[in-house]
Design a protein around this motif. Structure first.
Motif, PDB file in Angstrom:
ATOM      1  N   ASP A  84       0.849  -1.183   0.000  1.00 51.09           N
ATOM      2  CA  ASP A  84       0.000   0.000   0.000  1.00 51.09           C
ATOM      3  C   ASP A  84       0.887   1.236   0.000  1.00 51.09           C
ATOM      4  O   ASP A  84       1.957   1.248   0.618  1.00 51.09           O
ATOM      5  N   LEU A  85       0.445   2.275  -0.689  1.00 56.80           N
ATOM      6  CA  LEU A  85       1.150   3.553  -0.619  1.00 56.80           C
ATOM      7  C   LEU A  85       0.757   4.264   0.660  1.00 56.80           C
ATOM      8  O   LEU A  85      -0.422   4.547   0.889  1.00 56.80           O
ATOM      9  N   LEU A  86       1.749   4.532   1.503  1.00 56.29           N
ATOM     10  CA  LEU A  86       1.536   5.185   2.794  1.00 56.29           C
ATOM     11  C   LEU A  86       2.075   6.616   2.717  1.00 56.29           C
ATOM     12  O   LEU A  86       3.220   6.836   2.329  1.00 56.29           O
ATOM     13  N   LEU A  87       1.266   7.574   3.107  1.00 59.70           N
ATOM     14  CA  LEU A  87       1.686   8.967   3.209  1.00 59.70           C
ATOM     15  C   LEU A  87       1.689   9.344   4.680  1.00 59.70           C
ATOM     16  O   LEU A  87       0.678   9.199   5.361  1.00 59.70           O
ATOM     17  N   VAL A  88       2.826   9.798   5.159  1.00 55.78           N
ATOM     18  CA  VAL A  88       2.996  10.106   6.577  1.00 55.78           C
ATOM     19  C   VAL A  88       3.491  11.539   6.713  1.00 55.78           C
ATOM     20  O   VAL A  88       4.352  11.980   5.952  1.00 55.78           O
ATOM     21  N   ALA A  89       2.940  12.283   7.670  1.00 60.36           N
ATOM     22  CA  ALA A  89       3.317  13.688   7.831  1.00 60.36           C
ATOM     23  C   ALA A  89       3.282  14.079   9.293  1.00 60.36           C
ATOM     24  O   ALA A  89       2.558  13.484  10.099  1.00 60.36           O
ATOM     25  N   TRP A  90       4.087  15.105   9.631  1.00 66.79           N
ATOM     26  CA  TRP A  90       4.090  15.648  10.995  1.00 66.79           C
ATOM     27  C   TRP A  90       4.595  17.091  10.967  1.00 66.79           C
ATOM     28  O   TRP A  90       5.308  17.502  10.058  1.00 66.79           O
ATOM     29  N   PRO A  91       4.205  17.890  11.943  1.00 67.58           N
ATOM     30  CA  PRO A  91       4.677  19.278  11.993  1.00 67.58           C
ATOM     31  C   PRO A  91       6.100  19.337  12.533  1.00 67.58           C
ATOM     32  O   PRO A  91       6.487  18.566  13.413  1.00 67.58           O
TER      33      PRO A  91
END
Length: 207
Positions: A84-91
């Motif tokens: 699966d394509l996982l998109l992860v983000a954080w400030p």
């Protein structure tokens, strides 16, 4: 903790977590109409908009809006963790750090080459929330899967209240998620004839 814990609980609890339907909404800050979902217990919104017709550039504009108490958020575009394509983000400081990942086993998902992701100008961080608005190119197909833009499909999300190991590093490891869930994204409703106008406006503001 390894990043493999990001979506480790998704399959295990899939029978007890009920996916919610996406809705159409317009972000008042950028004027873009998204098809997305707000989880009321975490105050997290995830939205997407696509070109109106099937597009050879394989692209969309997305946004994640979250309280600062959520230290990272991950979205599984195929509804889980594996293949699966996982998109992860954080400030981080005055911006948002992000990473595309992929895993074929329950180990640390590797950085995934192919997606071309640009943070757009409407990305903001204030005293209470962070918002990541982004353009994702080559993001509707991936090794072993892809989005069916003619259907409604389940997407997965996960988050943690623990800061990533190195917030400045897009390839940083993560602590185990503290919340996880799903929603049903209506990809037909997410297609909008104004898509390219919004994309051009966003890139013009980057100028």
């Amino acid at each position: 903790m390894s990043l493999s814990h990001l979506f480790l609980g998704l399959l295990a609890i899939s029978r007890t977590v009920f996916a919610q339907d996406s809705v159409t909404y317009t972000d008042p800050d950028n004027g873009i109409t998204f098809q997305g979902y707000t989880n009321t217990s975490t105050d997290v919104t995830i939205g997407f908009v696509f070109p109106f017709a099937p597009d050879p550039n394989d692209e969309f504009i997305g946004e994640i809006v979250s309280p600062l108490t959520n230290k990272w958020i991950g979205v599984g575009l195929g509804g889980g963790m594996l293949d699966d394509l996982l998109l992860v983000a954080w400030p981080y400081e005055y911006t948002v750090v992000y990473s595309a990942r992929y895993a074929t086993s329950r180990t640390l998902p590797s950085p995934y080459e192919g997606p071309i992701i640009h943070t757009l100008p409407y990305t903001t961080i204030n005293d209470t929330h962070w918002k990541w608005v982004f353009h994702c190119l080559n993001c509707t197909t991936w090794a072993g899967g892809g989005l069916d833009l003619t259907a409604t499909s389940r997407l997965a999300w996960a988050l943690s209240n623990t800061t990533v190991d190195d917030p400045s590093d897009p390839d940083s490891a993560f602590a185990r998620h503290t919340r996880v869930g799903y929603f049903e994204e209506d990809f037909c409703a997410a297609q909008n004839p104004d898509y390219y106008m919004w994309a051009l406006e966003c890139y013009g503001r980057r100028g």
